[in-house]
Design a protein around this motif. Structure first.
Motif, PDB file in Angstrom:
ATOM      1  N   ALA A  52      14.694  -2.172 -20.484  1.00 27.76           N
ATOM      2  CA  ALA A  52      13.364  -2.435 -21.034  1.00 27.76           C
ATOM      3  C   ALA A  52      12.613  -1.128 -21.277  1.00 27.76           C
ATOM      4  CB  ALA A  52      12.569  -3.331 -20.090  1.00 27.76           C
ATOM      5  N   LEU A  53      12.824  -0.152 -20.400  1.00 29.12           N
ATOM      6  CA  LEU A  53      12.138   1.139 -20.519  1.00 29.12           C
ATOM      7  C   LEU A  53      12.518   1.840 -21.821  1.00 29.12           C
ATOM      8  CD1 LEU A  53      10.219   3.013 -18.912  1.00 29.12           C
ATOM      9  CD2 LEU A  53      12.247   4.121 -17.977  1.00 29.12           C
ATOM     10  N   GLN A  54      13.784   1.703 -22.212  1.00 25.91           N
ATOM     11  CA  GLN A  54      14.245   2.333 -23.445  1.00 25.91           C
ATOM     12  C   GLN A  54      13.600   1.708 -24.685  1.00 25.91           C
ATOM     13  OE1 GLN A  54      16.060   5.074 -23.209  1.00 25.91           O
ATOM     14  NE2 GLN A  54      16.010   4.771 -20.987  1.00 25.91           N
ATOM     15  N   LYS A  55      13.126   0.458 -24.544  1.00 23.90           N
ATOM     16  CA  LYS A  55      12.526  -0.260 -25.671  1.00 23.90           C
ATOM     17  C   LYS A  55      10.996  -0.196 -25.669  1.00 23.90           C
ATOM     18  CE  LYS A  55      16.328  -3.619 -25.634  1.00 23.90           C
ATOM     19  NZ  LYS A  55      16.682  -5.046 -25.434  1.00 23.90           N
ATOM     20  N   THR A  56      10.433   0.511 -24.703  1.00 24.04           N
ATOM     21  CA  THR A  56       8.978   0.589 -24.587  1.00 24.04           C
ATOM     22  C   THR A  56       8.418   1.574 -25.603  1.00 24.04           C
ATOM     23  OG1 THR A  56       9.141   0.091 -22.218  1.00 24.04           O
ATOM     24  CG2 THR A  56       7.057   1.004 -22.998  1.00 24.04           C
ATOM     25  N   LYS A  57       7.744   1.059 -26.619  1.00 18.84           N
ATOM     26  CA  LYS A  57       7.254   1.891 -27.718  1.00 18.84           C
ATOM     27  C   LYS A  57       6.209   2.899 -27.267  1.00 18.84           C
ATOM     28  CE  LYS A  57       8.206  -1.442 -31.385  1.00 18.84           C
ATOM     29  NZ  LYS A  57       7.641  -2.273 -32.476  1.00 18.84           N
ATOM     30  N   GLU A  58       5.413   2.517 -26.256  1.00 22.01           N
ATOM     31  CA  GLU A  58       4.324   3.390 -25.802  1.00 22.01           C
ATOM     32  C   GLU A  58       4.833   4.723 -25.257  1.00 22.01           C
ATOM     33  OE1 GLU A  58       1.151   3.396 -25.980  1.00 22.01           O
ATOM     34  OE2 GLU A  58       0.516   1.370 -26.472  1.00 22.01           O
ATOM     35  N   ILE A  59       6.101   4.760 -24.834  1.00 24.50           N
ATOM     36  CA  ILE A  59       6.606   6.004 -24.231  1.00 24.50           C
ATOM     37  C   ILE A  59       7.907   6.483 -24.885  1.00 24.50           C
ATOM     38  CG2 ILE A  59       5.517   5.647 -21.987  1.00 24.50           C
ATOM     39  CD1 ILE A  59       8.053   4.539 -20.921  1.00 24.50           C
ATOM     40  N   GLU A  60       8.229   5.972 -26.076  1.00 21.82           N
ATOM     41  CA  GLU A  60       9.512   6.334 -26.686  1.00 21.82           C
ATOM     42  C   GLU A  60       9.567   7.812 -27.073  1.00 21.82           C
ATOM     43  OE1 GLU A  60      10.244   4.088 -30.202  1.00 21.82           O
ATOM     44  OE2 GLU A  60       8.219   4.357 -31.017  1.00 21.82           O
ATOM     45  N   HIS A  61       8.404   8.448 -27.310  1.00 20.31           N
ATOM     46  CA  HIS A  61       8.397   9.863 -27.706  1.00 20.31           C
ATOM     47  C   HIS A  61       7.987  10.789 -26.547  1.00 20.31           C
ATOM     48  CE1 HIS A  61       9.068   8.577 -31.767  1.00 20.31           C
ATOM     49  NE2 HIS A  61       7.954   7.861 -31.788  1.00 20.31           N
ATOM     50  N   ALA A  62       8.017  10.258 -25.334  1.00 23.32           N
ATOM     51  CA  ALA A  62       7.607  11.055 -24.168  1.00 23.32           C
ATOM     52  C   ALA A  62       8.562  12.220 -23.940  1.00 23.32           C
ATOM     53  CB  ALA A  62       7.561  10.180 -22.921  1.00 23.32           C
ATOM     54  N   LYS A  63       8.059  13.246 -23.286  1.00 29.12           N
ATOM     55  CA  LYS A  63       8.868  14.428 -23.000  1.00 29.12           C
ATOM     56  C   LYS A  63      10.027  14.075 -22.072  1.00 29.12           C
ATOM     57  CE  LYS A  63       8.361  19.222 -21.439  1.00 29.12           C
ATOM     58  NZ  LYS A  63       7.397  20.218 -20.913  1.00 29.12           N
ATOM     59  N   SER A  64       9.745  13.241 -21.041  1.00 27.31           N
ATOM     60  CA  SER A  64      10.799  12.793 -20.131  1.00 27.31           C
ATOM     61  C   SER A  64      10.365  11.521 -19.423  1.00 27.31           C
ATOM     62  CB  SER A  64      11.134  13.882 -19.096  1.00 27.31           C
ATOM     63  OG  SER A  64      10.013  14.095 -18.243  1.00 27.31           O
ATOM     64  N   LYS A  65      11.368  10.768 -18.959  1.00 23.95           N
ATOM     65  CA  LYS A  65      11.132   9.536 -18.199  1.00 23.95           C
ATOM     66  C   LYS A  65      12.075   9.539 -17.000  1.00 23.95           C
ATOM     67  CE  LYS A  65      11.992   7.031 -21.922  1.00 23.95           C
ATOM     68  NZ  LYS A  65      11.811   7.848 -23.128  1.00 23.95           N
ATOM     69  N   VAL A  66      11.524   9.439 -15.812  1.00 25.45           N
ATOM     70  CA  VAL A  66      12.337   9.460 -14.591  1.00 25.45           C
ATOM     71  C   VAL A  66      12.044   8.206 -13.777  1.00 25.45           C
ATOM     72  CG1 VAL A  66      12.880  10.713 -12.480  1.00 25.45           C
ATOM     73  CG2 VAL A  66      12.258  11.977 -14.539  1.00 25.45           C
ATOM     74  N   ILE A  67      13.091   7.508 -13.344  1.00 25.95           N
ATOM     75  CA  ILE A  67      12.923   6.317 -12.492  1.00 25.95           C
ATOM     76  C   ILE A  67      13.291   6.688 -11.063  1.00 25.95           C
ATOM     77  CG2 ILE A  67      13.740   3.983 -12.007  1.00 25.95           C
ATOM     78  CD1 ILE A  67      14.189   3.544 -14.924  1.00 25.95           C
ATOM     79  N   MET A 112      10.079  -9.285 -20.885  1.00 26.54           N
ATOM     80  CA  MET A 112       8.884  -9.311 -20.049  1.00 26.54           C
ATOM     81  C   MET A 112       8.539  -7.907 -19.534  1.00 26.54           C
ATOM     82  SD  MET A 112       8.152 -11.440 -16.535  1.00 26.54           S
ATOM     83  CE  MET A 112       9.287 -10.425 -15.574  1.00 26.54           C
ATOM     84  N   TYR A 113       9.569  -7.191 -19.042  1.00 20.71           N
ATOM     85  CA  TYR A 113       9.335  -5.831 -18.547  1.00 20.71           C
ATOM     86  C   TYR A 113       8.771  -4.936 -19.645  1.00 20.71           C
ATOM     87  CZ  TYR A 113      12.059  -6.812 -14.282  1.00 20.71           C
ATOM     88  OH  TYR A 113      12.502  -7.318 -13.104  1.00 20.71           O
ATOM     89  N   THR A 114       9.331  -5.085 -20.867  1.00 18.59           N
ATOM     90  CA  THR A 114       8.876  -4.251 -21.980  1.00 18.59           C
ATOM     91  C   THR A 114       7.409  -4.492 -22.288  1.00 18.59           C
ATOM     92  OG1 THR A 114      11.109  -4.336 -22.923  1.00 18.59           O
ATOM     93  CG2 THR A 114       9.339  -3.605 -24.374  1.00 18.59           C
ATOM     94  N   LYS A 115       6.991  -5.762 -22.305  1.00 14.22           N
ATOM     95  CA  LYS A 115       5.593  -6.102 -22.578  1.00 14.22           C
ATOM     96  C   LYS A 115       4.673  -5.536 -21.502  1.00 14.22           C
ATOM     97  CE  LYS A 115       6.412 -10.363 -25.189  1.00 14.22           C
ATOM     98  NZ  LYS A 115       6.236 -11.842 -25.195  1.00 14.22           N
ATOM     99  N   ILE A 116       5.097  -5.653 -20.239  1.00 18.05           N
ATOM    100  CA  ILE A 116       4.290  -5.141 -19.124  1.00 18.05           C
ATOM    101  C   ILE A 116       4.150  -3.624 -19.211  1.00 18.05           C
ATOM    102  CG2 ILE A 116       4.217  -4.827 -16.611  1.00 18.05           C
ATOM    103  CD1 ILE A 116       5.572  -7.584 -16.377  1.00 18.05           C
ATOM    104  N   LEU A 117       5.267  -2.942 -19.482  1.00 19.39           N
ATOM    105  CA  LEU A 117       5.242  -1.480 -19.576  1.00 19.39           C
ATOM    106  C   LEU A 117       4.353  -1.015 -20.723  1.00 19.39           C
ATOM    107  CD1 LEU A 117       9.005  -0.734 -18.882  1.00 19.39           C
ATOM    108  CD2 LEU A 117       7.096   0.146 -17.542  1.00 19.39           C
ATOM    109  N   ASN A 118       4.482  -1.672 -21.889  1.00 15.78           N
ATOM    110  CA  ASN A 118       3.639  -1.303 -23.031  1.00 15.78           C
ATOM    111  C   ASN A 118       2.162  -1.473 -22.711  1.00 15.78           C
ATOM    112  OD1 ASN A 118       5.242  -0.376 -25.281  1.00 15.78           O
ATOM    113  ND2 ASN A 118       6.131  -2.418 -25.384  1.00 15.78           N
ATOM    114  N   PHE A 119       1.832  -2.574 -22.024  1.00 15.05           N
ATOM    115  CA  PHE A 119       0.435  -2.843 -21.684  1.00 15.05           C
ATOM    116  C   PHE A 119      -0.099  -1.807 -20.697  1.00 15.05           C
ATOM    117  CE2 PHE A 119      -2.574  -4.743 -18.654  1.00 15.05           C
ATOM    118  CZ  PHE A 119      -3.613  -5.063 -19.518  1.00 15.05           C
ATOM    119  N   ILE A 120       0.658  -1.571 -19.617  1.00 20.02           N
ATOM    120  CA  ILE A 120       0.195  -0.658 -18.568  1.00 20.02           C
ATOM    121  C   ILE A 120       0.069   0.773 -19.086  1.00 20.02           C
ATOM    122  CG2 ILE A 120       0.793   0.405 -16.357  1.00 20.02           C
ATOM    123  CD1 ILE A 120       2.051  -2.252 -15.529  1.00 20.02           C
TER     124      ILE A 120
END
Length: 324
Positions: A53-68, A1-9
């Protein structure tokens, strides 16, 4: 569910950014993402699931960095960076100081709970947040508003109306304008008109027709539908007293939370309290804050519901890049 939401947003944000006037499409490997999560997720399985879920989010898999980061931690960049420029409501913030080890509080009046977090300012580092003190609302203002309509129109009408999601959203958006109005709590304020959605008017009309038929009457032509043009003639009037009554349970929890953790000598070294969250935009919350914190600087940003987003942008732009 988190992955779908992240991809959409994220997908939607990227599309909006690419089509913004004067904007240029950014290459994926140049984008840095700062993701703010609820403060009470810290150290829980919820956060672990979200990170996975963030690691599986295709929309941001090639991003420079991801910080939570947590919501409370994202208010600090807002305060540090914008305190001299931001227009705050009724409060002077010019003399705020965030020297190292200065303690301050974030009171998040959110949609699901009242959450208090105490932070310690750190030089050249992210401010350190303590464990949040969270008290869920027993019922939200919106829940109580719908219950009030239940008592006015009856459960049968309202239950059928609530199946129309668009109609309920239209009603709640109209109510949002009233509860955040600057004029409704002024002295001798008049009741505020609230447009009634067609779906609710249709259900009321149907109920009246059915009651009429059950009484043994006949109707030559049964047409209960109300047009958009006719709808303009129908509205509810919500008085300031009714709105205040809907807020009372929430205001009581806010007051109890504040007095429990700031009474006597508790946290006496905290001189600044920043109030954020969706409900922080209402005048009743402002009034309660001024009453509960007479000795402290209270900061209520003009757009208290998006402070976390603004703070996250500053955090990504300045704090992350400063470390490179």
């Amino acid at each position: 569910m988190y992955t779908k939401i992240l991809n959409f947003i994220v997908g939607r944000i990227k599309r909006q950014a690419n089509f913004a006037p004067g904007g240029a499409a950014a290459e994926e490997h140049t984008i840095e993402y700062v993701i703010a999560t609820p403060t009470h997720w810290k150290g829980t399985q919820l956060l672990n699931d979200f990170e996975e879920a963030l690691q599986k989010t295709k929309e941001i898999e090639h991003a420079k960095s991801k910080v939570i980061v947590t919501k409370a931690e994202m208010v600090s960049p807002f305060l540090h960076e914008l305190k001299a420029d931001v227009l705050c409501q009724n409060f002077n913030v010019d003399h705020l100081s965030f020297e190292e080890n200065t303690k301050y509080a974030i009171l998040d009046i959110g949609t699901t709970a009242c959450e208090l977090t105490i932070l310690t300012s750190k030089k050249d580092a992210k401010d350190q947040a303590g464990e949040p003190i969270r008290t869920p609302w027993s019922k939200t203002v919106e829940n109580l508003f719908l219950e009030m309509l239940d008592s006015m129109f009856g459960a049968t009408v309202m239950n059928k109306f609530k199946t129309d999601k668009a109609g309920v959203l239209e009603l709640l958006l109209s109510f949002e304008k009233i509860k955040t109005s600057k004029d409704i709590f002024k002295l001798n304020a008049k009741p505020e008109p609230l447009p009634m959605p067609c779906a609710l008017l249709d259900q009321l009309s149907n109920e009246l027709i059915n009651t009429y038929l059950k009484a043994g009457n006949t109707i030559r032509e049964k047409n209960s539908h109300i047009s958009e043009e006719e709808k303009k003639d129908y509205f509810l009037c919500i008085s300031p007293e009714q709105v205040q009554e809907l807020f009372e349970p929430m205001l009581k929890i806010i007051e109890e939370t504040i007095y429990k953790h700031f009474s006597n000598d508790q946290n006496s070294d905290i001189k600044c309290v920043c109030i954020i969250g969706g409900y922080a935009n209402t005048k009743l919350v402002h009034k309660k804050a001024r009453k509960c914190f007479p000795e402290r600087t209270v900061v209520i940003p003009k757009e208290a519901d998006i402070v976390v987003v603004q703070g996250a942008v500053y955090y990504g732009y300045k704090y992350i890049n400063d470390k490179k």
